[in-house]
Scaffold this motif. Structure first.
Motif, PDB file in Angstrom:
ATOM      1  N   GLY A  52       0.829  -1.214   0.000  1.00 17.65           N
ATOM      2  CA  GLY A  52       0.000   0.000   0.000  1.00 17.65           C
ATOM      3  C   GLY A  52       0.857   1.254   0.000  1.00 17.65           C
ATOM      4  N   GLU A  56       1.185   4.137  -2.937  1.00 15.65           N
ATOM      5  CA  GLU A  56       0.978   5.563  -2.671  1.00 15.65           C
ATOM      6  C   GLU A  56       2.161   6.389  -3.183  1.00 15.65           C
ATOM      7  N   ILE A  65      -0.691  -4.568  -7.063  1.00 11.67           N
ATOM      8  CA  ILE A  65      -1.487  -4.797  -5.840  1.00 11.67           C
ATOM      9  C   ILE A  65      -2.366  -6.028  -6.022  1.00 11.67           C
ATOM     10  N   GLY A 102     -19.462   0.405  -2.094  1.00 11.08           N
ATOM     11  CA  GLY A 102     -18.446   1.069  -2.914  1.00 11.08           C
ATOM     12  C   GLY A 102     -17.036   0.556  -2.678  1.00 11.08           C
ATOM     13  N   ILE A 104     -14.425  -2.796  -2.316  1.00  6.34           N
ATOM     14  CA  ILE A 104     -14.301  -4.245  -2.580  1.00  6.34           C
ATOM     15  C   ILE A 104     -13.068  -4.861  -1.899  1.00  6.34           C
ATOM     16  N   HIS A 105     -12.436  -4.128  -1.005  1.00  8.87           N
ATOM     17  CA  HIS A 105     -11.278  -4.680  -0.275  1.00  8.87           C
ATOM     18  C   HIS A 105     -11.780  -5.736   0.700  1.00  8.87           C
ATOM     19  N   GLU A 106     -11.414  -6.989   0.470  1.00  3.76           N
ATOM     20  CA  GLU A 106     -12.053  -8.058   1.256  1.00  3.76           C
ATOM     21  C   GLU A 106     -11.102  -8.857   2.151  1.00  3.76           C
ATOM     22  N   SER A 152     -16.267  -3.225   7.576  1.00  5.25           N
ATOM     23  CA  SER A 152     -14.927  -2.777   7.174  1.00  5.25           C
ATOM     24  C   SER A 152     -15.033  -1.711   6.097  1.00  5.25           C
ATOM     25  N   MET A 155     -11.211   2.564   2.383  1.00  8.79           N
ATOM     26  CA  MET A 155     -10.970   3.847   1.721  1.00  8.79           C
ATOM     27  C   MET A 155     -11.660   4.944   2.532  1.00  8.79           C
ATOM     28  N   THR A 156     -11.111   6.148   2.458  1.00  5.00           N
ATOM     29  CA  THR A 156     -11.725   7.254   3.213  1.00  5.00           C
ATOM     30  C   THR A 156     -13.148   7.495   2.711  1.00  5.00           C
ATOM     31  N   MET A 181     -19.253  -2.474  15.455  1.00  2.00           N
ATOM     32  CA  MET A 181     -17.795  -2.316  15.429  1.00  2.00           C
ATOM     33  C   MET A 181     -17.371  -2.064  13.981  1.00  2.00           C
ATOM     34  N   GLY A 184     -10.803  -1.155   9.593  1.00  2.00           N
ATOM     35  CA  GLY A 184     -10.196  -0.901   8.290  1.00  2.00           C
ATOM     36  C   GLY A 184      -9.157   0.197   8.474  1.00  2.00           C
ATOM     37  N   ARG A 202      -7.697  -2.645  15.629  1.00  2.00           N
ATOM     38  CA  ARG A 202      -6.602  -2.500  14.671  1.00  2.00           C
ATOM     39  C   ARG A 202      -6.384  -3.761  13.849  1.00  2.00           C
ATOM     40  N   ALA A 204      -7.530  -8.333  13.390  1.00  2.00           N
ATOM     41  CA  ALA A 204      -8.611  -9.312  13.555  1.00  2.00           C
ATOM     42  C   ALA A 204      -8.632  -9.931  14.951  1.00  2.00           C
TER      43      ALA A 204
HETATM   44 CO1  HCB Z   1      -6.686  -0.781  -2.667  1.00  2.00          CO
HETATM   45  N1  HCB Z   1      -6.418   0.894  -1.724  1.00  2.00           N
HETATM   46  N2  HCB Z   1      -7.713   0.138  -4.056  1.00  2.00           N
HETATM   47  N3  HCB Z   1      -6.826  -2.532  -3.488  1.00  2.00           N
HETATM   48  N4  HCB Z   1      -5.490  -1.421  -1.387  1.00  2.00           N
HETATM   49  C1  HCB Z   1      -5.773   0.813  -0.415  1.00  2.00           C
HETATM   50  C2  HCB Z   1      -6.815   0.569   0.655  1.00  2.00           C
HETATM   51  C3  HCB Z   1      -5.112   2.260  -0.295  1.00  2.00           C
HETATM   52  C4  HCB Z   1      -4.922   2.741   1.167  1.00  2.00           C
HETATM   53  C5  HCB Z   1      -3.755   2.288  -1.064  1.00  2.00           C
HETATM   54  C6  HCB Z   1      -3.054   3.633  -0.963  1.00  2.00           C
HETATM   55  O1  HCB Z   1      -3.416   4.556  -1.651  1.00  2.00           O
HETATM   56  N5  HCB Z   1      -2.055   3.743  -0.095  1.00  2.00           N
HETATM   57  C7  HCB Z   1      -6.109   3.130  -1.138  1.00  2.00           C
HETATM   58  C8  HCB Z   1      -7.234   3.828  -0.355  1.00  2.00           C
HETATM   59  C9  HCB Z   1      -6.905   5.292  -0.126  1.00  2.00           C
HETATM   60  C10 HCB Z   1      -7.884   5.966   0.739  1.00  2.00           C
HETATM   61  O2  HCB Z   1      -9.020   6.151   0.400  1.00  2.00           O
HETATM   62  N6  HCB Z   1      -7.439   6.358   1.933  1.00  2.00           N
HETATM   63  C11 HCB Z   1      -6.628   2.114  -2.153  1.00  2.00           C
HETATM   64  C12 HCB Z   1      -7.257   2.461  -3.377  1.00  2.00           C
HETATM   65  C13 HCB Z   1      -7.278   3.956  -3.691  1.00  2.00           C
HETATM   66  C14 HCB Z   1      -7.812   1.501  -4.261  1.00  2.00           C
HETATM   67  C15 HCB Z   1      -8.518   1.755  -5.600  1.00  2.00           C
HETATM   68  C16 HCB Z   1      -9.474   2.972  -5.649  1.00  2.00           C
HETATM   69  C17 HCB Z   1      -7.436   1.861  -6.673  1.00  2.00           C
HETATM   70  C18 HCB Z   1      -7.934   2.233  -8.058  1.00  2.00           C
HETATM   71  O3  HCB Z   1      -8.753   1.569  -8.619  1.00  2.00           O
HETATM   72  N7  HCB Z   1      -7.396   3.325  -8.550  1.00  2.00           N
HETATM   73  C19 HCB Z   1      -9.291   0.425  -5.799  1.00  2.00           C
HETATM   74  C20 HCB Z   1     -10.659   0.503  -5.086  1.00  2.00           C
HETATM   75  C21 HCB Z   1     -11.612  -0.538  -5.498  1.00  2.00           C
HETATM   76  C22 HCB Z   1     -12.859  -0.468  -4.638  1.00  2.00           C
HETATM   77  O4  HCB Z   1     -12.858  -0.878  -3.506  1.00  2.00           O
HETATM   78  N8  HCB Z   1     -13.933   0.074  -5.204  1.00  2.00           N
HETATM   79  C23 HCB Z   1      -8.414  -0.523  -5.046  1.00  2.00           C
HETATM   80  C24 HCB Z   1      -8.319  -1.876  -5.340  1.00  2.00           C
HETATM   81  C25 HCB Z   1      -7.538  -2.792  -4.639  1.00  2.00           C
HETATM   82  C26 HCB Z   1      -7.353  -4.241  -5.095  1.00  2.00           C
HETATM   83  C27 HCB Z   1      -8.617  -4.841  -5.706  1.00  2.00           C
HETATM   84  C28 HCB Z   1      -6.258  -4.284  -6.110  1.00  2.00           C
HETATM   85  C29 HCB Z   1      -6.831  -4.893  -3.765  1.00  2.00           C
HETATM   86  C30 HCB Z   1      -7.941  -5.587  -2.934  1.00  2.00           C
HETATM   87  C31 HCB Z   1      -7.991  -7.073  -3.214  1.00  2.00           C
HETATM   88  C32 HCB Z   1      -8.902  -7.798  -2.306  1.00  2.00           C
HETATM   89  O5  HCB Z   1      -9.274  -7.376  -1.211  1.00  2.00           O
HETATM   90  N9  HCB Z   1      -9.279  -8.980  -2.781  1.00  2.00           N
HETATM   91  C33 HCB Z   1      -6.322  -3.692  -2.983  1.00  2.00           C
HETATM   92  C34 HCB Z   1      -5.450  -3.779  -1.853  1.00  2.00           C
HETATM   93  C35 HCB Z   1      -4.945  -5.162  -1.516  1.00  2.00           C
HETATM   94  C36 HCB Z   1      -5.054  -2.643  -1.104  1.00  2.00           C
HETATM   95  C37 HCB Z   1      -4.023  -2.563   0.037  1.00  2.00           C
HETATM   96  C38 HCB Z   1      -2.636  -2.581  -0.591  1.00  2.00           C
HETATM   97  C39 HCB Z   1      -4.041  -3.636   1.104  1.00  2.00           C
HETATM   98  C40 HCB Z   1      -5.386  -3.842   1.820  1.00  2.00           C
HETATM   99  C41 HCB Z   1      -5.295  -5.135   2.585  1.00  2.00           C
HETATM  100  O6  HCB Z   1      -5.743  -6.167   2.122  1.00  2.00           O
HETATM  101  N10 HCB Z   1      -4.624  -5.118   3.775  1.00  2.00           N
HETATM  102  C42 HCB Z   1      -4.383  -1.167   0.664  1.00  2.00           C
HETATM  103  C43 HCB Z   1      -3.235  -0.468   1.437  1.00  2.00           C
HETATM  104  C44 HCB Z   1      -3.418  -0.458   2.923  1.00  2.00           C
HETATM  105  O7  HCB Z   1      -4.439  -0.796   3.475  1.00  2.00           O
HETATM  106  N11 HCB Z   1      -2.410   0.009   3.603  1.00  2.00           N
HETATM  107  C45 HCB Z   1      -4.832  -0.390  -0.576  1.00  2.00           C
HETATM  108  C46 HCB Z   1      -4.370  -6.319   4.583  1.00  2.00           C
HETATM  109  C47 HCB Z   1      -5.509  -6.567   5.573  1.00  2.00           C
HETATM  110  C48 HCB Z   1      -5.173  -7.799   6.405  1.00  2.00           C
HETATM  111  O8  HCB Z   1      -5.588  -5.430   6.436  1.00  2.00           O
HETATM  112  O9  HCB Z   1      -6.526  -3.183   7.081  1.00  2.00           O
HETATM  113  O10 HCB Z   1      -7.761  -4.663   5.400  1.00  2.00           O
HETATM  114  P1  HCB Z   1      -6.914  -4.538   6.590  1.00  2.00           P
HETATM  115  O11 HCB Z   1      -7.724  -5.269   7.758  1.00  2.00           O
HETATM  116  C49 HCB Z   1      -7.250  -5.396   9.099  1.00  2.00           C
HETATM  117  C50 HCB Z   1      -7.638  -4.235  10.020  1.00  2.00           C
HETATM  118  O12 HCB Z   1      -7.912  -3.026   9.352  1.00  2.00           O
HETATM  119  C51 HCB Z   1      -8.772  -4.749  10.843  1.00  2.00           C
HETATM  120  O13 HCB Z   1      -8.479  -6.149  10.928  1.00  2.00           O
HETATM  121  C52 HCB Z   1      -8.007  -6.595   9.652  1.00  2.00           C
HETATM  122  C53 HCB Z   1      -7.217  -7.851   9.793  1.00  2.00           C
HETATM  123  O14 HCB Z   1      -6.114  -7.733  10.670  1.00  2.00           O
HETATM  124  N12 HCB Z   1     -10.153  -4.628  10.341  1.00  2.00           N
HETATM  125  C54 HCB Z   1     -11.248  -4.579  11.158  1.00  2.00           C
HETATM  126  C55 HCB Z   1     -10.603  -4.641   9.060  1.00  2.00           C
HETATM  127  N13 HCB Z   1     -11.929  -4.600   9.014  1.00  2.00           N
HETATM  128  C56 HCB Z   1     -12.367  -4.573  10.289  1.00  2.00           C
HETATM  129  C57 HCB Z   1     -13.665  -4.540  10.793  1.00  2.00           C
HETATM  130  C58 HCB Z   1     -13.821  -4.485  12.160  1.00  2.00           C
HETATM  131  O15 HCB Z   1     -15.049  -4.447  12.650  1.00  2.00           O
HETATM  132  C59 HCB Z   1     -12.714  -4.483  13.015  1.00  2.00           C
HETATM  133  C60 HCB Z   1     -11.415  -4.534  12.528  1.00  2.00           C
END
Ligand code: HCB
Length: 216
Positions: A52, A56, A65, A102, A104-106, A152, A155-156, A181, A184, A202, A204
């Motif tokens: 991620g 950025e 990604i 909106g 699809i991060h799963e 979860s 994205m902002t 709860m 994300g 923070r 799972a």
């Molecule tokens: Co995506 N993406 N992405 N992405 N993506 C992020 C989230 C950004 C932060 C990357 C960046 O810019 N640094 C960014 C969002 C910016 C923002 O709004 N702040 C971003 C963007 C912009 C986008 C697209 C818009 C890119 C584009 O198309 N131009 C697009 C959006 C599509 C959409 O959703 N409509 C997009 C697409 C993708 C994929 C499809 C390529 C892919 C997702 C694949 C999939 O899920 N099957 C992807 C990924 C993988 C990421 C990053 C790199 C990793 C996310 C991830 O899986 N983390 C992410 C960068 C980042 O997050 N730092 C990036 C690993 C998991 C284990 O952590 O935080 O999801 P987690 O969950 C934790 C934690 O938060 C907590 O526990 C979990 C497990 O420990 N938790 C909860 C989560 N949910 C909870 C619920 C609860 O009740 C309690 C705790």
């Protein structure tokens, strides 16, 4: 290979989109006696964080990604069944888990769903890109049960939708019948307080611990 070397390998194979290497590293972790949770939390998740950050900074692009996510998926297919082996017998309620409309991060959502399931929740997984109408309908369907909403947003923009979910609960007179709860990467304690949800977490493992406490 030491535990730290295995964790580094899990992290690096995610960062370098090494799909087969990541699956192999997950198998190695289990063979070395590492818990599935440590492998995910200490190796795969930090790898995703680096991906991620690099995205950025413009050092990686969307196809990278997607391939990193695929690498993590392969490893998760090996590790998730191990997590489920620790399932507790005690039922603490029903968790409706979902990713906000909106979005699809799963990966994180799936991990949270698994950990809630392991820790005594029945899971109703609504998946990704879920509209509030669907959530409300599900709560009505489960009337009378102890319900946790676990949403979860990565994205902002989709995080803003959590506020709408809270408003929908209020409008439907359902706020007092569920605990909520949200998590994300962009979700903070401050945000959760502002929208009057009950908790955030923070990761799972924390999500499961906090959720069990909320249901008592
Ligand atoms: Co995506 N993406 N992405 N992405 N993506 C992020 C989230 C950004 C932060 C990357 C960046 O810019 N640094 C960014 C969002 C910016 C923002 O709004 N702040 C971003 C963007 C912009 C986008 C697209 C818009 C890119 C584009 O198309 N131009 C697009 C959006 C599509 C959409 O959703 N409509 C997009 C697409 C993708 C994929 C499809 C390529 C892919 C997702 C694949 C999939 O899920 N099957 C992807 C990924 C993988 C990421 C990053 C790199 C990793 C996310 C991830 O899986 N983390 C992410 C960068 C980042 O997050 N730092 C990036 C690993 C998991 C284990 O952590 O935080 O999801 P987690 O969950 C934790 C934690 O938060 C907590 O526990 C979990 C497990 O420990 N938790 C909860 C989560 N949910 C909870 C619920 C609860 O009740 C309690 C705790």
């Amino acid at each position: 290979m030491s535990d730290q070397e295995i964790l580094n390998k899990l992290r690096d194979t995610v960062v370098t989109q090494d799909i087969s290497g990541c699956t192999a590293a997950a198998k190695e972790a289990l063979e070395a006696g590492m818990s599935a949770f440590d492998a995910i939390n200490g190796g795969l998740s930090p790898g995703m964080k680096i991906v991620g950050d690099k995205y950025e900074l413009g050092e990686l692009y969307l196809p990278h990604i997607m391939m990193s996510a695929k690498a993590m998926d392969g490893a998760m297919a090996i590790l998730a069944p191990e997590l489920e082996k620790d399932k507790t017998g005690e039922n603490v309620g029903t968790a409706i888990t979902f990713v906000q409309q909106g979005d699809i991060h799963e990966i994180g959502h799936r991990l949270v769903s698994i950990m809630l399931g392991v820790n005594g929740f029945d899971i109703v997984d609504l998946g990704v890109d879920v509209q509030n109408e669907r959530i409300i309908a599900e709560i009505k369907e489960l009337k009378g049960k102890k319900i946790l909403l676990a949403g979860s947003a990565l994205m902002t923009t989709s995080m803003m939708g959590q506020k709408d979910t809270m408003e929908a609960l209020e409008n439907e007179g359902l706020r007092d019948s569920v605990k909520v709860m949200f998590g994300g990467a962009p979700v903070s304690e401050k945000w959760v307080k502002e929208i009057k949800a009950d908790a955030t977490a923070r990761n799972a493992a924390d999500a499961a611990r906090i959720a069990v406490k909320l249901m008592k």
